[in-house]
Design an enzyme around this catalytic site. Structure first.
Site, PDB file in Angstrom:
ATOM      1  N   CYS A 198       0.839  -1.201   0.000  1.00  0.00           N
ATOM      2  CA  CYS A 198       0.000   0.000   0.000  1.00  0.00           C
ATOM      3  C   CYS A 198       0.871   1.247   0.000  1.00  0.00           C
ATOM      4  O   CYS A 198       1.590   1.477  -0.944  1.00  0.00           O
ATOM      5  CB  CYS A 198      -0.959  -0.042   1.189  1.00  0.00           C
ATOM      6  SG  CYS A 198      -2.343  -1.176   0.921  1.00  0.00           S
ATOM      7  N   GLU A 207       2.758   2.564   2.958  1.00  0.00           N
ATOM      8  CA  GLU A 207       3.620   2.784   4.116  1.00  0.00           C
ATOM      9  C   GLU A 207       5.096   2.789   3.736  1.00  0.00           C
ATOM     10  O   GLU A 207       5.536   2.036   2.878  1.00  0.00           O
ATOM     11  CB  GLU A 207       3.355   1.739   5.204  1.00  0.00           C
ATOM     12  CG  GLU A 207       3.543   0.306   4.778  1.00  0.00           C
ATOM     13  CD  GLU A 207       2.316  -0.292   4.114  1.00  0.00           C
ATOM     14  OE1 GLU A 207       2.251  -1.534   4.029  1.00  0.00           O
ATOM     15  OE2 GLU A 207       1.437   0.461   3.671  1.00  0.00           O
TER      16      GLU A 207
END
Length: 509
Positions: free
Chosen positions: A153, A155
């Protein structure tokens, strides 16, 4: 990791010495893409399925990122990866491009030409913002430049040197809902929060915000206590020797990866629904305390009734109240206040293995589940309706175009987070031709100049999605951008499909 930079010296040597042609290299990469897709994530069940309804395995490749010396990392291998991505159109690996001030404009435009085809890849990340975030989190410049986006994602992390753990999601507007109801949860019919006072007796907006902050502090205390218990279990009972061997400093300090042996240790709390609470606070501040068009009791009653028979109140809070996502300083000031509260109660909290706790704005798919366990919200969001993903505005609230959205989103200091996800949706006609690519490139450059962390695009029209929902067999290969990843539209539960369909279709000009 940075696959193009890892492969570049081998590619150049083989090309130079005649062992490989560019087309053969491309075919090898295509075979690698197939192998990625032979490794599906295990099926999920129960609450885990509701919070993260996807079967992707979150392998993320960074392409075009800065080199260790700070120069642009774009090479012929970077363009090859874009071509392979475009040709294969597979869910895995999740492919992103890092765009810095030093990135060639050609590279950005070629990446956007792939993105424009509407299947959700590649996502766009800001190299300078990533470096600033990693520096804020205590990484050295050398280590920060070696890394980037290290999972599927948004991060940030330092690959091979950091144990960074996502510890689950925090439903921010649900915390506000608990505060509104004195800690009582109508969904479970239980007292799950603390009594922060009777909202109907509060005479100023500041009292309301203070009540939210108290409830937030309590909920985060409970969550961190649970996180720490789980972390101690991993430290004591779940060593990972292979991962420890592959992560710097574990052998040097004689500690397992799960026990704090890696050079860096970080724990993220993924915050969800900041747009909903911002707009809800705006609804109370503007309508109850300033304009006095309704009482607090009337607004709370309307929420409890899901706005049924409260049409005038619904119209005021939904259509006649400042909203996040429109470059409206009234709403965006409240956004900053919420972000500051999250930083105050979350950032820097220590964990048993020595991690630092960090705020992150990442939902995966739990923004749908979180909405399902909530009553109606003061901003006009109906009961059970999904929350917005990441830092994206509420569906239909962003009415001033995509440039207003990025200006609002940039008012969160994203360099003090572990990542912040922003989705934008366009119809194919809006981004058609060279003018369309120019507009998209300008939007990306502008957002990144404002220190935005990430932006990604769904390029598809509502009618196509509705047809795919009605006739799934005719659209078996339709891929859409969900949150920080892509998935087959047919693989998504109906509630998530509906959420994607309802996202605002933006236009330039």
């Amino acid at each position: 990791g940075k696959l193009d930079q890892h492969l570049e010296p081998f590619y150049e040597k083989d090309i130079e010495e005649g062992r490989l042609t560019r087309e053969e290299a491309r075919e090898l990469l295509e075979n690698l893409w197939i192998q990625f897709n032979n490794q599906p994530a295990p099926p999920k069940v129960g609450i885990t399925l509701k919070e993260s309804g996807t079967y992707t395995d979150f392998c993320n490749l960074n392409t075009g990122a800065l080199r260790p010396d700070g120069t642009s990392g774009v090479s012929d291998v970077s363009y090859l990866i874009l071509e392979v991505m475009d040709e294969m159109k597979l869910l895995q690996p999740s492919s992103n491009v890092q765009i810095s001030r030093k990135s060639p404009e050609k590279f950005l435009r070629e990446a956007l030409k792939v993105s424009r085809k509407g299947w959700g890849q590649p996502a766009m990340y800001n190299s300078e913002a990533i470096l600033a975030e990693l520096s804020y989190l205590g990484k050295t410049v050398d280590d920060a430049r070696e890394s980037g986006i290290c999972s599927g994602c948004v991060e940030v992390g330092v690959a091979g040197k950091e144990a960074y753990v996502l510890t689950g999601y925090l439903n921010i507007p649900k915390v506000f809902e608990l505060a509104m109801n004195r800690g009582y949860d109508h969904y479970t019919d239980k007292q799950v929060g603390i009594d922060v006072g009777d909202f109907t007796k509060m005479t100023t907006y500041e009292e309301v915000f203070d009540a939210f902050h108290q409830e937030l502090q309590y909920v985060v205390d409970v969550k961190v206590a649970g996180n720490n218990l789980i972390e101690r279990m991993y430290m004591e009972f779940m060593p990972v020797p292979l991962l420890s061997v592959m992560s710097d400093d574990c052998i040097k300090v004689g500690k397992d990866y799960n026990a704090g042996g890696a050079r860096y240790n970080t724990s993220y709390i993924q915050c969800v629904g900041i747009a909903t609470i911002t707009d809800s606070l705006a609804a109370m501040k503007h309508n109850v305390f300033e304009e006095k068009t309704m009482t607090m009791q009337e607004l709370l009653d309307a929420c409890e009734a899901d706005f049924e028979n409260y049409e005038e109140i619904y119209d005021r809070v939904y259509n006649d109240t400042p909203k996040y996502g429109n470059d409206d300083e009234y709403a965006d000031t409240l956004l900053r206040d919420v972000a500051a509260s999250l930083q105050e109660v979350i950032a820097g909290r220590p964990t048993p293995k020595g991690s630092k706790t960090v705020v992150e704005f990442l939902p995966t798919t739990c923004h749908v589940y979180f909405g399902q366990v909530m009553e109606a919200s003061p901003n006009g969001r109906h009961k059970g309706i999904p929350l917005p993903d990441g830092i994206s505005p509420e569906k239909g609230a962003d009415r001033n175009g995509p440039t207003a959205v990025i200006k609002s989103a940039s008012k969160i200091d994203q360099t003090k987070t572990g990542g912040a996800l922003l989705n934008q949706k366009f119809t194919p006609s809006v981004v058609a031709g060279e003018a369309g690519i120019t507009n998209m490139a300008s939007l990306v450059r502008s957002y990144f100049a404002l220190d935005g962390h990430h932006i990604q695009f769904n390029v598809i029209d509502r009618d196509t999605l509705l047809k795919a929902q009605k006739h799934p067999k005719e659209y078996e290969n339709l891929i859409v951008r969900v949150a920080g990843y892509s998935d087959y539209f047919n693989n998504l539960e109906k509630a998530l499909q509906d959420e994607i369909i309802s996202r605002t279709e933006q236009a330039f000009g």
